[in-house]
Design a protein around this motif. Structure first.
Motif, PDB file in Angstrom:
ATOM      1  N   LYS A 136      69.417 -15.991  -5.616  1.00 26.86           N
ATOM      2  CA  LYS A 136      70.062 -15.770  -6.911  1.00 26.86           C
ATOM      3  C   LYS A 136      69.707 -14.357  -7.366  1.00 26.86           C
ATOM      4  O   LYS A 136      68.655 -13.820  -7.031  1.00 26.86           O
ATOM      5  N   PHE A 137      70.573 -13.766  -8.155  1.00 21.28           N
ATOM      6  CA  PHE A 137      70.396 -12.377  -8.543  1.00 21.28           C
ATOM      7  C   PHE A 137      70.406 -12.241 -10.059  1.00 21.28           C
ATOM      8  O   PHE A 137      71.363 -12.651 -10.720  1.00 21.28           O
ATOM      9  N   LYS A 138      69.327 -11.658 -10.602  1.00 24.70           N
ATOM     10  CA  LYS A 138      69.323 -11.334 -12.019  1.00 24.70           C
ATOM     11  C   LYS A 138      70.277 -10.172 -12.287  1.00 24.70           C
ATOM     12  O   LYS A 138      70.949 -10.135 -13.303  1.00 24.70           O
ATOM     13  N   PHE A 139      70.301  -9.209 -11.366  1.00 28.85           N
ATOM     14  CA  PHE A 139      71.285  -8.127 -11.463  1.00 28.85           C
ATOM     15  C   PHE A 139      71.433  -7.474 -10.095  1.00 28.85           C
ATOM     16  O   PHE A 139      70.553  -7.575  -9.230  1.00 28.85           O
ATOM     17  N   VAL A 140      72.556  -6.813  -9.907  1.00 29.17           N
ATOM     18  CA  VAL A 140      72.828  -5.980  -8.725  1.00 29.17           C
ATOM     19  C   VAL A 140      73.354  -4.655  -9.247  1.00 29.17           C
ATOM     20  O   VAL A 140      74.428  -4.598  -9.862  1.00 29.17           O
ATOM     21  N   GLU A 141      72.611  -3.587  -9.041  1.00 30.11           N
ATOM     22  CA  GLU A 141      73.018  -2.261  -9.502  1.00 30.11           C
ATOM     23  C   GLU A 141      73.368  -1.398  -8.296  1.00 30.11           C
ATOM     24  O   GLU A 141      72.492  -0.934  -7.563  1.00 30.11           O
ATOM     25  N   ASP A 142      74.686  -1.226  -8.080  1.00 31.87           N
ATOM     26  CA  ASP A 142      75.137  -0.387  -6.963  1.00 31.87           C
ATOM     27  C   ASP A 142      75.785   0.905  -7.445  1.00 31.87           C
ATOM     28  O   ASP A 142      76.314   1.672  -6.639  1.00 31.87           O
ATOM     29  N   PHE A 143      75.777   1.133  -8.776  1.00 30.21           N
ATOM     30  CA  PHE A 143      76.267   2.366  -9.400  1.00 30.21           C
ATOM     31  C   PHE A 143      77.758   2.593  -9.202  1.00 30.21           C
ATOM     32  O   PHE A 143      78.260   3.699  -9.405  1.00 30.21           O
ATOM     33  N   ASN A 145      79.985   1.042 -11.032  1.00 27.73           N
ATOM     34  CA  ASN A 145      80.595   0.908 -12.362  1.00 27.73           C
ATOM     35  C   ASN A 145      79.941   1.878 -13.339  1.00 27.73           C
ATOM     36  O   ASN A 145      78.774   2.266 -13.171  1.00 27.73           O
ATOM     37  N   THR A 146      80.671   2.240 -14.387  1.00 30.76           N
ATOM     38  CA  THR A 146      80.127   3.178 -15.373  1.00 30.76           C
ATOM     39  C   THR A 146      79.029   2.536 -16.210  1.00 30.76           C
ATOM     40  O   THR A 146      78.116   3.218 -16.669  1.00 30.76           O
ATOM     41  N   SER A 147      79.099   1.226 -16.412  1.00 32.02           N
ATOM     42  CA  SER A 147      78.017   0.531 -17.115  1.00 32.02           C
ATOM     43  C   SER A 147      76.850   0.354 -16.154  1.00 32.02           C
ATOM     44  O   SER A 147      77.033   0.257 -14.942  1.00 32.02           O
ATOM     45  N   SER A 148      75.635   0.316 -16.712  1.00 32.15           N
ATOM     46  CA  SER A 148      74.450   0.288 -15.855  1.00 32.15           C
ATOM     47  C   SER A 148      73.483  -0.791 -16.310  1.00 32.15           C
ATOM     48  O   SER A 148      73.445  -1.159 -17.490  1.00 32.15           O
ATOM     49  N   ASN A 149      72.714  -1.293 -15.364  1.00 34.84           N
ATOM     50  CA  ASN A 149      71.645  -2.244 -15.671  1.00 34.84           C
ATOM     51  C   ASN A 149      70.349  -1.547 -16.054  1.00 34.84           C
ATOM     52  O   ASN A 149      69.347  -2.209 -16.336  1.00 34.84           O
ATOM     53  N   SER A 176      76.202   6.777  -6.004  1.00 32.02           N
ATOM     54  CA  SER A 176      74.784   6.467  -6.022  1.00 32.02           C
ATOM     55  C   SER A 176      74.215   7.014  -7.323  1.00 32.02           C
ATOM     56  O   SER A 176      74.789   7.909  -7.948  1.00 32.02           O
ATOM     57  N   GLY A 177      73.074   6.482  -7.735  1.00 35.62           N
ATOM     58  CA  GLY A 177      72.398   7.009  -8.915  1.00 35.62           C
ATOM     59  C   GLY A 177      71.620   8.264  -8.552  1.00 35.62           C
ATOM     60  O   GLY A 177      71.091   8.387  -7.450  1.00 35.62           O
ATOM     61  N   VAL A 178      71.541   9.214  -9.505  1.00 37.60           N
ATOM     62  CA  VAL A 178      70.824  10.460  -9.246  1.00 37.60           C
ATOM     63  C   VAL A 178      70.072  10.888 -10.503  1.00 37.60           C
ATOM     64  O   VAL A 178      70.545  10.713 -11.631  1.00 37.60           O
ATOM     65  N   VAL A 179      68.889  11.442 -10.286  1.00 42.04           N
ATOM     66  CA  VAL A 179      68.068  12.010 -11.352  1.00 42.04           C
ATOM     67  C   VAL A 179      67.675  13.418 -10.923  1.00 42.04           C
ATOM     68  O   VAL A 179      67.256  13.624  -9.780  1.00 42.04           O
ATOM     69  N   VAL A 180      67.813  14.387 -11.854  1.00 41.52           N
ATOM     70  CA  VAL A 180      67.469  15.774 -11.567  1.00 41.52           C
ATOM     71  C   VAL A 180      66.336  16.194 -12.496  1.00 41.52           C
ATOM     72  O   VAL A 180      66.468  16.157 -13.722  1.00 41.52           O
ATOM     73  N   LEU A 181      65.208  16.566 -11.901  1.00 41.14           N
ATOM     74  CA  LEU A 181      64.073  17.087 -12.659  1.00 41.14           C
ATOM     75  C   LEU A 181      63.942  18.576 -12.363  1.00 41.14           C
ATOM     76  O   LEU A 181      63.828  18.977 -11.202  1.00 41.14           O
ATOM     77  N   GLU A 182      63.965  19.403 -13.423  1.00 39.52           N
ATOM     78  CA  GLU A 182      63.825  20.843 -13.213  1.00 39.52           C
ATOM     79  C   GLU A 182      63.313  21.510 -14.480  1.00 39.52           C
ATOM     80  O   GLU A 182      63.457  20.976 -15.587  1.00 39.52           O
ATOM     81  N   ASP A 183      62.707  22.663 -14.305  1.00 41.02           N
ATOM     82  CA  ASP A 183      62.128  23.438 -15.404  1.00 41.02           C
ATOM     83  C   ASP A 183      61.195  22.546 -16.227  1.00 41.02           C
ATOM     84  O   ASP A 183      60.311  21.908 -15.688  1.00 41.02           O
ATOM     85  N   THR A 184      61.424  22.514 -17.549  1.00 40.83           N
ATOM     86  CA  THR A 184      60.577  21.683 -18.414  1.00 40.83           C
ATOM     87  C   THR A 184      61.107  20.259 -18.552  1.00 40.83           C
ATOM     88  O   THR A 184      60.462  19.424 -19.184  1.00 40.83           O
TER      89      THR A 184
END
Length: 290
Positions: A136-143, A145-149, A176-184
């Motif tokens: 059973k799945f509480k959620f499936v986040e495959d990115f 859809n524009t809405s997110s878990n 896919s989901g992406v996060v960009v960390l840069e500068d401050t």
């Protein structure tokens, strides 16, 4: 005298042959079973297959429903069977990414088929698996859809998780989901938008995730029972050196510490080291299975 000497010679030959059989007994001749990989069919997202949607470490092998061993993939090993026999294979994982905690993942189906074994001959089987009906799945986040878990914890995060549809960056599907960390902008913290409760049961609660990261990730739980929120760190994931990796995180030990009325959010945290100018983090196929 000739007869008597001949008799002794004959007795000597018999004893010699008998002693040779004791010293060099006849060995069983094995057959060989080969399992190069276990194919996964995603019955949840129904997206086209990707190489590491699931990352199977081992094949747990049974013959005629009797356990014969755990074999790292790809595997080829001797077995002392001949003729037609039932071969069953369960997909093995590294729980929490630790090589010393190898298990047959309880949420995948077991493959079974008849195979014919011939001495000194290699027989290959081609196992396939998918999610078992008990999963059973509480959620499936495959990115896709524009809405997110997941949502960013604004007070503790300088950046938000975004989506990319760059084919060279996407793991599976169109996004896919992406996060960009840069500068401050060097702190990231996301949590599930919903809180989840879990009943005590015989099979554990797993978070599955495909990820690629330039920096260390911390994954854990926020636990709340009407009072202060408890921060429960679970695991730190090292940078993946430009490769997509798969993790199966067993949250049962942490969940079972709390009352059954406790509600949980899953969090993912990262910080960019000061000596790194830019760091990228990618996510896909995040599933909470129970």
């Amino acid at each position: 005298m000739v007869i008597r000497n001949g008799f002794y010679v004959w007795i000597g030959l018999v004893l010699f042959c008998f002693s040779c059989n004791i010293i060099n007994p006849e060995e069983n001749t094995p057959s060989y079973l080969t399992i190069n990989k276990i194919e996964f069919i995603d019955s949840v997202t129904n997206l086209p297959a990707a190489a590491k949607v699931q990352q199977f470490a081992d094949a747990w092998v049974f013959i005629n429903d009797n356990f014969v061993g755990v074999y790292p993939l790809p595997a080829s090993f001797p077995i002392f069977f001949e003729g037609e026999h039932k071969v069953s294979v369960s997909a093995g994982i590294l729980k929490n990414g630790i090589s010393s905690t190898r298990i047959a993942y309880p949420y995948f189906t077991q493959y079974s088929a008849q195979a014919k074994f011939i001495k000194e001959t290699e027989t290959a089987v081609f196992p396939r698996t998918t999610y078992d009906a008990i999963a059973k799945f509480k959620f499936v986040e495959d990115f896709e859809n524009t809405s997110s878990n997941f949502d960013t914890v604004t007070l503790n995060s300088d950046v938000k998780i975004d989506r990319t549809n760059d084919p060279s960056l996407v793991f599976q599907g169109s996004f896919s989901g992406v996060v960009v960390l840069e500068d401050t902008l060097d702190r990231f913290l996301m949590q599930t938008t919903a809180q989840y409760s879990f009943a005590r049961k015989s099979v554990p609660t797993y978070l599955e995730m495909n990820y690629k990261t330039d920096v260390e990730l911390q994954i854990g739980l926020f636990a709340s029972n009407g009072g202060p929120v408890n921060v429960v760190p679970k695991i730190n994931l090292k940078p993946s050196n430009g490769e997509w990796k798969k993790i199966y995180i067993d949250f049962d030990p942490e969940i079972n510490v709390f009352e059954t009325t406790t509600r949980f959010r899953i969090f993912v945290k990262a910080n960019k080291p000061s000596d790194v100018s830019k760091a990228l983090i990618y996510f896909d196929n995040i599933k909470l299975v129970f």
